[in-house]
Design a protein around this motif. Structure first.
Motif, PDB file in Angstrom:
ATOM      1  N   GLU A   1       0.827  -1.205   0.000  1.00 46.82           N
ATOM      2  CA  GLU A   1       0.000   0.000   0.000  1.00 46.82           C
ATOM      3  C   GLU A   1       0.860   1.253   0.000  1.00 46.82           C
ATOM      4  OE1 GLU A   1      -3.277   2.356   2.777  1.00 46.82           O
ATOM      5  OE2 GLU A   1      -2.687   0.315   3.289  1.00 46.82           O
ATOM      6  N   ASP A   2       1.908   1.259   0.822  1.00 44.03           N
ATOM      7  CA  ASP A   2       2.790   2.425   0.873  1.00 44.03           C
ATOM      8  C   ASP A   2       3.421   2.696  -0.488  1.00 44.03           C
ATOM      9  OD1 ASP A   2       2.226   2.814   3.521  1.00 44.03           O
ATOM     10  OD2 ASP A   2       4.002   1.760   4.259  1.00 44.03           O
ATOM     11  N   ILE A   3       3.861   1.623  -1.155  1.00 48.30           N
ATOM     12  CA  ILE A   3       4.492   1.773  -2.470  1.00 48.30           C
ATOM     13  C   ILE A   3       3.515   2.379  -3.472  1.00 48.30           C
ATOM     14  CG2 ILE A   3       5.448   0.491  -4.433  1.00 48.30           C
ATOM     15  CD1 ILE A   3       6.621  -1.473  -2.358  1.00 48.30           C
ATOM     16  N   VAL A   4       2.267   1.857  -3.485  1.00 45.81           N
ATOM     17  CA  VAL A   4       1.265   2.357  -4.419  1.00 45.81           C
ATOM     18  C   VAL A   4       0.955   3.818  -4.144  1.00 45.81           C
ATOM     19  CG1 VAL A   4      -1.141   2.144  -5.154  1.00 45.81           C
ATOM     20  CG2 VAL A   4       0.253   0.097  -4.849  1.00 45.81           C
ATOM     21  N   ARG A   5       0.808   4.172  -2.882  1.00 42.79           N
ATOM     22  CA  ARG A   5       0.478   5.563  -2.549  1.00 42.79           C
ATOM     23  C   ARG A   5       1.602   6.518  -2.949  1.00 42.79           C
ATOM     24  NH1 ARG A   5      -4.122   6.136   0.277  1.00 42.79           N
ATOM     25  NH2 ARG A   5      -4.946   4.357   1.461  1.00 42.79           N
ATOM     26  N   ARG A   6       2.862   6.070  -2.811  1.00 39.67           N
ATOM     27  CA  ARG A   6       3.978   6.933  -3.218  1.00 39.67           C
ATOM     28  C   ARG A   6       4.061   7.046  -4.732  1.00 39.67           C
ATOM     29  NH1 ARG A   6       6.847   4.020   0.822  1.00 39.67           N
ATOM     30  NH2 ARG A   6       7.932   2.853  -0.821  1.00 39.67           N
ATOM     31  N   ALA A   7       3.839   5.922  -5.414  1.00 37.07           N
ATOM     32  CA  ALA A   7       3.991   5.918  -6.868  1.00 37.07           C
ATOM     33  C   ALA A   7       2.838   6.616  -7.576  1.00 37.07           C
ATOM     34  CB  ALA A   7       4.117   4.471  -7.374  1.00 37.07           C
ATOM     35  N   ALA A   8       1.633   6.523  -7.001  1.00 31.37           N
ATOM     36  CA  ALA A   8       0.447   7.109  -7.645  1.00 31.37           C
ATOM     37  C   ALA A   8      -0.387   7.811  -6.590  1.00 31.37           C
ATOM     38  CB  ALA A   8      -0.357   6.017  -8.347  1.00 31.37           C
ATOM     39  N   PRO A   9       0.060   8.980  -6.142  1.00 27.34           N
ATOM     40  CA  PRO A   9      -0.643   9.663  -5.038  1.00 27.34           C
ATOM     41  C   PRO A   9      -2.075  10.061  -5.372  1.00 27.34           C
ATOM     42  CG  PRO A   9       1.034  11.089  -6.036  1.00 27.34           C
ATOM     43  CD  PRO A   9       1.253   9.720  -6.598  1.00 27.34           C
ATOM     44  N   GLY A  10      -2.440  10.124  -6.641  1.00 28.80           N
ATOM     45  CA  GLY A  10      -3.808  10.484  -6.999  1.00 28.80           C
ATOM     46  C   GLY A  10      -4.747   9.305  -7.087  1.00 28.80           C
ATOM     47  N   LEU A  11      -4.232   8.104  -6.862  1.00 25.30           N
ATOM     48  CA  LEU A  11      -5.044   6.894  -6.997  1.00 25.30           C
ATOM     49  C   LEU A  11      -5.781   6.592  -5.694  1.00 25.30           C
ATOM     50  CD1 LEU A  11      -5.485   4.653  -9.182  1.00 25.30           C
ATOM     51  CD2 LEU A  11      -3.762   3.316  -7.978  1.00 25.30           C
ATOM     52  N   ALA A  12      -7.053   6.241  -5.807  1.00 25.32           N
ATOM     53  CA  ALA A  12      -7.805   5.809  -4.620  1.00 25.32           C
ATOM     54  C   ALA A  12      -7.385   4.393  -4.258  1.00 25.32           C
ATOM     55  CB  ALA A  12      -9.298   5.849  -4.908  1.00 25.32           C
ATOM     56  N   VAL A  13      -7.002   4.174  -3.016  1.00 26.20           N
ATOM     57  CA  VAL A  13      -6.445   2.890  -2.594  1.00 26.20           C
ATOM     58  C   VAL A  13      -7.216   2.353  -1.392  1.00 26.20           C
ATOM     59  CG1 VAL A  13      -4.385   1.693  -1.772  1.00 26.20           C
ATOM     60  CG2 VAL A  13      -4.153   3.559  -3.416  1.00 26.20           C
ATOM     61  N   CYS A  14      -7.573   1.082  -1.449  1.00 28.59           N
ATOM     62  CA  CYS A  14      -8.151   0.380  -0.293  1.00 28.59           C
ATOM     63  C   CYS A  14      -7.305  -0.853  -0.026  1.00 28.59           C
ATOM     64  CB  CYS A  14      -9.583  -0.073  -0.573  1.00 28.59           C
ATOM     65  SG  CYS A  14     -10.775   1.258  -0.688  1.00 28.59           S
ATOM     66  N   SER A  15      -7.019  -1.109   1.233  1.00 29.76           N
ATOM     67  CA  SER A  15      -6.286  -2.322   1.592  1.00 29.76           C
ATOM     68  C   SER A  15      -7.087  -3.085   2.639  1.00 29.76           C
ATOM     69  CB  SER A  15      -4.895  -1.984   2.131  1.00 29.76           C
ATOM     70  OG  SER A  15      -4.992  -1.076   3.202  1.00 29.76           O
ATOM     71  N   SER A  16      -7.119  -4.396   2.490  1.00 26.49           N
ATOM     72  CA  SER A  16      -7.992  -5.192   3.347  1.00 26.49           C
ATOM     73  C   SER A  16      -7.559  -5.177   4.806  1.00 26.49           C
ATOM     74  CB  SER A  16      -8.065  -6.632   2.824  1.00 26.49           C
ATOM     75  OG  SER A  16      -6.802  -7.265   2.933  1.00 26.49           O
ATOM     76  N   HIS A  17      -6.274  -4.931   5.073  1.00 24.70           N
ATOM     77  CA  HIS A  17      -5.832  -4.955   6.474  1.00 24.70           C
ATOM     78  C   HIS A  17      -6.358  -3.755   7.254  1.00 24.70           C
ATOM     79  CE1 HIS A  17      -2.746  -2.075   5.187  1.00 24.70           C
ATOM     80  NE2 HIS A  17      -2.592  -1.785   6.456  1.00 24.70           N
ATOM     81  N   THR A  18      -6.774  -2.694   6.546  1.00 27.74           N
ATOM     82  CA  THR A  18      -7.384  -1.556   7.234  1.00 27.74           C
ATOM     83  C   THR A  18      -8.907  -1.621   7.206  1.00 27.74           C
ATOM     84  OG1 THR A  18      -7.287  -0.231   5.208  1.00 27.74           O
ATOM     85  CG2 THR A  18      -5.435  -0.039   6.728  1.00 27.74           C
ATOM     86  N   ILE A  19      -9.473  -2.198   6.140  1.00 28.94           N
ATOM     87  CA  ILE A  19     -10.930  -2.298   6.038  1.00 28.94           C
ATOM     88  C   ILE A  19     -11.459  -3.424   6.905  1.00 28.94           C
ATOM     89  CG2 ILE A  19     -12.881  -2.657   4.476  1.00 28.94           C
ATOM     90  CD1 ILE A  19     -11.381  -0.008   4.108  1.00 28.94           C
ATOM     91  N   LEU A  20     -10.829  -4.590   6.833  1.00 28.43           N
ATOM     92  CA  LEU A  20     -11.316  -5.752   7.578  1.00 28.43           C
ATOM     93  C   LEU A  20     -10.130  -6.588   8.060  1.00 28.43           C
ATOM     94  CD1 LEU A  20     -13.918  -7.249   8.450  1.00 28.43           C
ATOM     95  CD2 LEU A  20     -13.681  -8.637   6.394  1.00 28.43           C
ATOM     96  N   PRO A  21      -9.556  -6.254   9.204  1.00 34.05           N
ATOM     97  CA  PRO A  21      -8.400  -7.002   9.712  1.00 34.05           C
ATOM     98  C   PRO A  21      -8.818  -8.312  10.378  1.00 34.05           C
ATOM     99  CG  PRO A  21      -8.947  -5.228  11.216  1.00 34.05           C
ATOM    100  CD  PRO A  21      -9.894  -5.098  10.059  1.00 34.05           C
TER     101      PRO A  21
END
Length: 520
Positions: A1-21
């Protein structure tokens, strides 16, 4: 997730470990995918709403209703929209629970009949029953306890609602077997029932109620929605009466009776099917059509007390004012309960509580306005699903005792298999200073509402119509008034049939003593 957010800061990102751990890959994936699907739309909508409110001078914090009956700050809801998917009826349920407490009633059935569906929820000890997963599809959401593979699986906390396709706009037809069917298809609000004269030519429950005289034959919504009663008889005749070889009035009675049977089934699903006797509970009727059918349904189920709150037609909105801010936190702890060390459990609880304290502090709630509600999700070893058990004392022996009692109450038996703790759940609640308190609400009697008239109602199949007085809620007082009569309001209609009595309390709630039906 960190890599995606740095590489594409304008992209909406959801990760399952934050939505449903939690474990369970399918449920976790489905929940996260739905969250991602809704993310941009929810962010945009709430952003525009907050900006528009500020433009008109409203600077208070914007809160959003969640599926479990709590409220979330708009910023949190914008990032986790999956938690608000089934929030529509939640406000009405929480409002009904608060209303019940104000009336000294903590065990209730909430019956919500709107235009498309009817819903039922069980409230015990002042709290609605909850589920940790449900399925939804276009136009409907359903606890997975009742329907499997009915839509997209969401594993998020939600009020456990039984829902049937029987609302005011539900369409009536004769099925291929020659039987009368009501719903699940609905005419909705547009085009709506036949009497709205907006293009629908198939009869609905509302059309049947107008034909029988239960609803105003010329207009609804305080006269703002004109209707054409003369359009109803031909469509009832074509679609129901002629195929069954009966009269138009008999067809209307049939539609109302089938709709009542469907709604009674939803109430049985949250009571009888879970070992609860509806005769021990009061029925809170909300929604624009709830008060019009509540007594008939109560009589089918042996319920003696019906409550119809003020503003019942918009009570899901009213109920939001009675809700608190809630954050749900969870941690997985898959372990045999008998081998669990108290220190391990206490450490997990401390971690969750710290996270809850931080979230409520960020929301601006002082320690005195914070409340923490714990539950453990337990199962017998080898089972695939868990049963939530609320607790205050986390000792494993007490958890085992309470789980066994809850399991026996739900399923009718228990066994001596080992019990597993699957996860801990914490609801961190911020107690709102200005939450609506029904105990302090007072109903204002407006002189313009003190009107009285009457109309003919075909109240019993096979009998001549009877004349029923039509009154405003303000006409009722503390002394019970015997039926039959109809309470007609801008947002709802309440039917008090023969054999029943109704009174109004200080908050405007109509209390109906159901009594016995005169119909043989």
């Amino acid at each position: 997730e960190d890599i995606v957010r740095r590489a594409a800061p304008g992209l909406a990102v959801c990760s399952s470990h934050t939505i449903l751990p939690e474990m369970k890959e399918y449920e976790r994936t489905s929940t996260t995918v739905v969250n991602a699907y809704l993310l941009r739309t929810m962010r945009s909508y709430l952003g525009r709403l907050e900006a528009a409110l500020k433009d008109i001078g409203i600077t208070g914090p914007l809160l959003v209703m969640t599926s479990n009956g709590g409220m979330l700050p708009a910023a949190a809801a914008a990032e986790k929209p999956v938690f608000v998917v089934a929030s529509g009826p939640a406000g009405g349920v929480i409002g009904a629970a608060r209303l019940g407490e104000a009336c000294g009633l903590r065990d209730l059935i909430v019956f919500d009949m709107g235009g498309t569906t009817a819903k039922a929820v069980l409230i015990e000890g002042g709290s609605p029953t909850m589920t940790s997963e449900y399925e939804f599809r276009e136009g409907m959401s359903t606890s997975s306890r009742f329907i499997k593979a009915g839509g997209y699986m969401l594993k998020v906390p939600a009020i456990d609602i039984a829902e049937v396709g029987a609302g005011g706009g539900s369409l009536a037809a004769i099925d291929k077997g020659g039987l009368l069917r009501v719903g699940p298809e609905s005419a909705g609000a547009d085009p709506g029932p036949v009497c709205y004269d907006r293009g629908n030519t198939r009869p609905t429950v509302t059309d049947a109620n107008v034909a029988l005289g239960y609803l105003n034959p010329s207009a609804l919504a305080g006269g703002q929605l004109a209707i054409r009663q003369e359009l109803i008889a031909p469509t009832l005749d074509e679609h129901v009466a002629q195929p069954l070889g009966i009269g138009v009035v008999e067809a209307a009675h049939g539609i109302r009776s089938v709709a009542n049977a469907l709604m009674a089934r939803a109430i049985r699903a949250v009571t009888v099917e879970r070992g609860r006797d509806p005769r021990d509970l009061a029925l809170v009727a909300i929604g624009g059509n709830g008060g019009g059918h509540a007594v008939d349904i109560a009589r089918q189920l042996g319920i003696s007390h019906v409550l119809v709150p003020a503003l019942s037609g918009v009570f899901s909105a009213v109920g939001m004012l009675a809700a608190d801010v809630e954050h749900t936190l969870v941690t997985t702890m898959l372990a045999p309960l008998g081998q669990l060390q108290p220190a391990t459990l206490e450490a997990a609880m401390a971690h969750l509580r710290q996270a809850g304290e931080e979230r409520l502090a960020a929301d601006g709630y002082a320690p005195a306005r914070r409340q923490f509600v714990w539950s453990a999700e337990l199962r017998y070893e080898g089972q695939a699903s868990e049963l939530p058990v609320a607790f205050e004392d986390p000792r494993p022996d007490l958890l085992a005792r309470d789980f066994t009692a809850a399991y026996r109450a739900l399923y009718g038996y228990d066994d001596d298999s080992d019990i597993e703790l699957v996860r801990l759940r914490l609801v961190a609640r911020g107690l709102r200073d200005k939450r609506l308190d029904f105990a302090g609400v007072r109903f204002e009697e407006l002189p313009s509402a003190m009107h009285q008239e009457s109309r003919a109602v075909a109240a019993q199949r096979g009998h001549a119509p009877v004349t029923m007085p039509v009154v405003a809620r303000a006409v009722l007082g503390e002394t019970p008034r015997p039926g039959p009569f109809i309470v007609e309001e801008f947002d709802a209609t309440i039917v008090v049939p023969a054999g029943a009595r109704a009174r109004r309390d200080a908050a405007g709630t109509v209390h109906i003593e159901v009594g016995a039906s005169d119909e043989g």
